[in-house]
Design an enzyme around this catalytic site. Sequence first.
Site, PDB file in Angstrom:
ATOM      1  CB  VAL A  27      -0.973   0.017   1.198  1.00 23.49           C
ATOM      2  CG1 VAL A  27      -1.951  -1.137   1.094  1.00 23.49           C
ATOM      3  CG2 VAL A  27      -0.250  -0.028   2.526  1.00 23.49           C
ATOM      4  CE  LYS A  28       2.920   5.078  -4.870  1.00 18.32           C
ATOM      5  NZ  LYS A  28       2.979   5.484  -6.292  1.00 18.32           N
ATOM      6  CB  ILE A  29       0.655   5.549   3.198  1.00 11.39           C
ATOM      7  CG1 ILE A  29      -0.300   4.352   3.287  1.00 11.39           C
ATOM      8  CG2 ILE A  29       0.238   6.655   4.169  1.00 11.39           C
ATOM      9  CD1 ILE A  29      -0.399   3.743   4.667  1.00 11.39           C
TER      10      ILE A  29
END
Length: 216
Positions: free
Chosen positions: A82-84
């Site tokens: 997941v890209k945050i």
Amino acid sequence: MKIFIDTANLDEIKRAASLGVIDGVTTNPSLVAKEGVEYKSRIMDICDVVDGSISAECISLELDQLCAEARRVAAWHPNVTVKIPMSEVGLQAMAILSAEGIAINCTLIFSVNQALLAAKAGATYVSPFIGRINDGGADGMQLIRECAEIFSTYPEIKTEILSASIRNPRDVTEVALAGSHIATLPPSVLFQMINHPLTDLGIKAFLKDSESYSPV
């Protein structure tokens, strides 16, 4: 150094994967929107092509919603990261999610301090945007060098540096020399790396010389 491809175009990903040099893929909603396909469906298609980390962006701004979105996206496939984006809420979410074993790519990194905080919060990867840093008049490669030096000084930091916003083949060389663990490349840069005028001349010379060979 590992090489990721930065695109959501499935044909480009398949072409790159066929080279045997691609270790992962980074995407974002803008790249997927250009393809005119549903986001989850395209991430799943990419997972079928590349057996490696596939970064998929989360866009919620509130902590509870961001954590819920990240858990939902991470559940799509074991290879999804997941890209945050870097922010106060992002750091809070990374600390919670990393403790749950969710792989995280902290994106939009523009300083060493941001990278260090993301690493401390448990990010799997930090993504400095070197091209955008250079656009602003600073030195993107210096950021990579400083991150690499700090991360190597403290063995408890397991976070990898994922150099993003790569603009040309020389950027790839520079981030590798600077100690980046990964570079994510637009397809155009990847395929530029293959070619060299002297290689083309050499092939032409070999082909010309081979015309004098006797048939086997």
